[in-house]
Design an enzyme around this catalytic site. Structure first.
Site, PDB file in Angstrom:
ATOM      1  N   CYS A   1      12.626   3.438  -8.081  1.00 51.45           N
ATOM      2  CA  CYS A   1      12.309   3.844  -9.463  1.00 51.45           C
ATOM      3  C   CYS A   1      12.696   2.705 -10.412  1.00 51.45           C
ATOM      4  CB  CYS A   1      13.119   5.075  -9.842  1.00 51.45           C
ATOM      5  SG  CYS A   1      12.941   6.434  -8.699  1.00 51.45           S
TER       6      CYS A   1
ATOM      7  N   ARG B   1       7.541  -0.382 -10.218  1.00 54.54           N
ATOM      8  CA  ARG B   1       8.561   0.150  -9.293  1.00 54.54           C
ATOM      9  C   ARG B   1       8.343   1.638  -9.019  1.00 54.54           C
ATOM     10  NH1 ARG B   1      12.971  -2.922  -8.649  1.00 54.54           N
ATOM     11  NH2 ARG B   1      14.173  -1.081  -8.078  1.00 54.54           N
TER      12      ARG B   1
ATOM     13  N   TRP C   1       9.743   7.026  -8.761  1.00 54.14           N
ATOM     14  CA  TRP C   1       9.055   6.941  -7.477  1.00 54.14           C
ATOM     15  C   TRP C   1       9.717   8.014  -6.636  1.00 54.14           C
ATOM     16  CZ3 TRP C   1       4.856   4.752  -5.534  1.00 54.14           C
ATOM     17  CH2 TRP C   1       4.698   4.746  -4.140  1.00 54.14           C
TER      18      TRP C   1
ATOM     19  N   ASN D   1      18.202   5.491  -9.800  1.00 49.35           N
ATOM     20  CA  ASN D   1      17.292   4.912  -8.801  1.00 49.35           C
ATOM     21  C   ASN D   1      18.070   4.858  -7.498  1.00 49.35           C
ATOM     22  OD1 ASN D   1      15.419   3.490  -7.298  1.00 49.35           O
ATOM     23  ND2 ASN D   1      16.183   1.501  -7.985  1.00 49.35           N
ATOM     24  N   GLY D   2      17.567   5.546  -6.463  1.00 51.75           N
ATOM     25  CA  GLY D   2      18.251   5.528  -5.156  1.00 51.75           C
ATOM     26  C   GLY D   2      18.123   6.874  -4.486  1.00 51.75           C
TER      27      GLY D   2
ATOM     28  N   GLU E   1      -3.977  -5.127  14.169  1.00 47.66           N
ATOM     29  CA  GLU E   1      -3.427  -5.204  12.806  1.00 47.66           C
ATOM     30  C   GLU E   1      -3.378  -6.654  12.329  1.00 47.66           C
ATOM     31  OE1 GLU E   1      -3.031  -3.390  10.440  1.00 47.66           O
ATOM     32  OE2 GLU E   1      -1.566  -4.376   9.141  1.00 47.66           O
TER      33      GLU E   1
ATOM     34  N   LYS F   1      -5.285  -8.065   9.002  1.00 46.61           N
ATOM     35  CA  LYS F   1      -4.562  -8.775   7.920  1.00 46.61           C
ATOM     36  C   LYS F   1      -5.264 -10.083   7.577  1.00 46.61           C
ATOM     37  CE  LYS F   1      -2.335  -6.292   6.310  1.00 46.61           C
ATOM     38  NZ  LYS F   1      -2.778  -5.186   7.017  1.00 46.61           N
TER      39      LYS F   1
ATOM     40  N   GLU G   1      -8.789  -9.506   5.906  1.00 47.37           N
ATOM     41  CA  GLU G   1      -8.882  -8.893   4.570  1.00 47.37           C
ATOM     42  C   GLU G   1      -8.309  -9.767   3.469  1.00 47.37           C
ATOM     43  OE1 GLU G   1      -6.773  -5.247   3.885  1.00 47.37           O
ATOM     44  OE2 GLU G   1      -5.222  -5.741   5.322  1.00 47.37           O
TER      45      GLU G   1
ATOM     46  N   HIS H   1     -14.230  -9.067  29.450  1.00 47.73           N
ATOM     47  CA  HIS H   1     -15.480  -8.267  29.423  1.00 47.73           C
ATOM     48  C   HIS H   1     -16.354  -8.662  28.255  1.00 47.73           C
ATOM     49  CE1 HIS H   1     -13.765  -5.791  32.582  1.00 47.73           C
ATOM     50  NE2 HIS H   1     -12.624  -5.898  31.928  1.00 47.73           N
TER      51      HIS H   1
ATOM     52  N   LYS I   1      -6.639  -0.776  -3.264  1.00 51.85           N
ATOM     53  CA  LYS I   1      -5.388  -0.392  -2.597  1.00 51.85           C
ATOM     54  C   LYS I   1      -5.515   0.984  -1.968  1.00 51.85           C
ATOM     55  CE  LYS I   1      -1.294  -0.724  -1.064  1.00 51.85           C
ATOM     56  NZ  LYS I   1      -1.122  -1.538   0.149  1.00 51.85           N
TER      57      LYS I   1
END
Ligand code: AGP
Length: 614
Positions: free
Chosen positions: A2, A27, A74, A100-101, A487, A491, A494, A510, A609
């Protein structure tokens, strides 16, 4: 994570707080609020949504006061809504807090406070903390600073807090542990507090970063006083800020993506925070506790996701089948939702989504739910559409992921999948106690090993320089590292726009082997675990066709080092946990190549996103 902000001085606090919250929205942005003291009353305004929603809600209200606190959330405990937004009042409304935490032992603290007659307006851990502070003050008749210090000695978890009291309109009490907090020292005795320097740097460059378990006592017009929770006086170390706004938001990194790659030791730790005890040999996933038996008895687990989350799901397939011996199918959500799948009440569907808003994944779980399946979520955004559609789930707690290319969310998803598979395996008895403990110890050590991994960045940068102009890449892996090969290829594609394919290493024969030539870099994940010998022979096959080998190897492996053109070493770990390490150099490789090619790393062309459209 946060954003917190606070002010005390000669100016009106509200505009400073709002401007500061807007600087901190990166944040967290699911709700926001402010509290100011005016005429010995705390006036509090808070609203679900972005800071602009708070502004609209507060517009027209005469918000006065030269001392105040502000927060942009958050969510970790309690879905995003008005009542869970910060600031939070104490029982009497005489105190207010922003935080925050995560307070890990908030449930037990809340239960004892409720027995003492406290009532709560929210589901948050933060509200428990301010009630605890007031409860200490009332029981011991000490001043606010001492009550904060005593209360923090009872708290387990992470915090960056600021507290105000209507009885002392010149005082801000701040404290910090594991979450960041910086104090700006302005002119004429004014002070600014924030999660980072972005809301402060335009007013003053003189700052004090609190250390863990330090309490900052800010009295308007007086010198800053620091103590720690053991009540020892500390001397404030005042630094002069050098950096500019934008750089601070990125934590000094050039891009959010690099910052998020480097956050992974902490975010993987956060994914495990409050969920494992190595000493006691237990995993505790509160969010799925009521459904663990359902998972244990499931006919099969169907994992639905898209993109990087789908790759995490593939790792989940190996984890659940290997450790918990439960059949798993991994489905592209976009295919699953349209192929009229056969689903019934004995199926458990796990939806994996960073944003929790991906349209195909949301539609897939609605379909499965309608057909009677049990839906478990693994999301990063608390209260997101997908998380609200599930029966149960575990949040990844990776904090906001700003870079479009997913990095810390991927390792956080794999961490939560590892916790789930291990927890189910232990309860099913499909894993010996010694093997369970071995994996638990290793999982707990992963953040440190990721830290070590990041030290290979220079070497990866050198390799990136050599291959930044390649037109094709091949990524090969076996077993747990086959999804990592996929993956790694995604990466690179993209963010650098270089074509890349991921394959199971044995599959190369193959067809794809026809692509191999001296222009083709082949990234091979060849860690010592699993089918190591088979991967070595795959490398030989590539070499025989003049392919260039970039191998991800286990530290100290001299055999592959002899035959590969370039190697990147990862620390040894359990085979099931290797994706958490082997994915890091592939993230860095794609990042550096993209930067060298002048690509927009944080916002690659054509990408969003969160794909909330079908
Ligand atoms: C990954 O780097 C991409 N940003 C994309 O593939 C992403 O993983 C996919 O769109 C799924 O998003 P979600 O996790 O928010 O559902």
């Amino acid at each position: 994570m946060c954003g917190i902000v606070a002010y005390v001085g000669k100016k009106q606090a509200y505009p400073i707080l709002i401007k500061g919250l807007k600087r901190l929205e990166y944040r967290g942005y699911d709700s926001a609020g402010v509290a100011l003291i005016d005429n010995n009353t705390i006036n509090l305004y808070k609203k679900q949504g972005k800071v602009v929603e708070l502004e609209n809600f507060a517009s027209g209200k005469n918000i006065e006061g030269t001392i105040g606190i502000g927060h942009t959330r958050w969510a970790t405990h309690g879905v995003p809504n008005d009542s869970n937004a910060h600031p939070h009042f104490s029982e009497s409304n005489d105190l207010a807090i922003i935080h925050n935490g995560i307070i890990e032992n908030y449930a037990s603290l809340k239960a004892s406070l409720e027995q003492r007659g406290h009532t709560f307006a929210s589901d948050t851990d933060t509200e428990v903390l301010i009630h605890l502070i007031e409860d200490v003050q009332q029981k011991t008749q000490v001043d606010l600073v001492e009550a904060v210090r005593i209360a923090l000695n009872e708290v387990i978890g992470a915090y960056a807090i600021v507290i105000i009291s209507k009885d002392n309109p010149d005082l801000l009490v701040t404290a910090k542990k594991s979450s960041p907090l910086v104090i700006g020292i302005g002119k004429e005795g004014e002070y600014f507090v924030a999660s980072d320097a972005t809301p402060i740097v335009e007013y003053t460059k003189n700052v004090v970063y609190l250390e863990d378990e330090e309490i900052g006592v800010i009295q308007r017009g007086e010198e800053l006083r620091l103590i720690n929770i053991k009540n020892q006086e500390k001397t404030p170390y005042v630094q002069e800020l050098e950096v500019h706004l934008e750089a601070i938001e990125k934590g000094g990194y050039e891009h959010f993506m690099l910052k998020e790659i480097y956050e992974q030791p902490q975010t993987i730790k956060n994914s495990m925070r409050g969920r494992i005890s190595v000493d006691k040999g237990i995993i505790s996933l509160g969010g799925i506790r009521d459904y663990e038996q359902k998972i244990i008895n499931a006919n099969r687990i169907i994992i639905v996701a898209c993109g990087t989350s789908w790759h995490a799901g593939l790792v989940g397939e190996y984890l659940f089948e290997d450790l918990a011996r439960i059949p798993v199918e991994v489905e592209y959500a976009s295919e699953f939702r349209y192929r009229n799948p056969i689903i019934n009440e004995n199926d458990v569907v796990i939806a994996i989504s960073q944003s929790g808003e991906t349209a195909d994944t949301l539609a897939a779980i609605k379909l499965a739910k309608d057909k009677g399946a049990t839906i478990i979520g693994i999301c990063n955004v608390v209260g997101s559409s997908i998380s609200r559609e599930t029966h149960a789930g575990s949040y990844t707690h990776a904090g906001p992921e700003i870079g479009v290319a997913s990095t810390k969310a991927f390792t956080a998803q794999v961490t939560v999948l590892s916790l789930m598979a291990l927890s189910i395996a232990q309860k099913k008895g499909s894993l010996s106690d010694s093997k369970f403990r071995q994996l638990l110890v290793e999982l707990d050590a992963i953040p440190t090993k990721v830290e070590q991994m990041l030290e290979s960045d220079k070497q990866v940068t050198h390799i990136s320089e050599l291959f930044k102009n390649a037109t094709n890449f091949l990524y090969l892996g076996r077993g747990y590292n086959f999804p990592v090969a996929l993956e790694g290829a995604l990466k690179l594609k993209e963010i650098s726009y270089i074509h890349a394919e991921g394959y199971p290493a044995a599959e190369m024969k193959h067809g794809p082997i026809a692509l191999i030539d001296e222009e083709m870099p082949v990234v091979v994940i060849a860690t010592k675990k699993g089918n190591y010998e088979k991967v070595v022979s795959n490398i030989e096959e590539v070499k025989a066709r003049k392919g260039i080998i970039i191998a991800i190897i286990t530290e100290g492996d001299t055999e592959v080092k002899k035959i590969a053109d370039y190697v990147i070493e990862v620390p040894e770990t359990e085979e099931a946990l290797t994706p958490l390490l082997t994915s890091i150099p592939l993230q860095l490789l794609s990042y550096h190549i993209a930067v060298m090619r002048g690509c927009n790393v944080d916002q690659p062309r054509n990408l969003a996103k969160s794909v909330t459209v079908e």
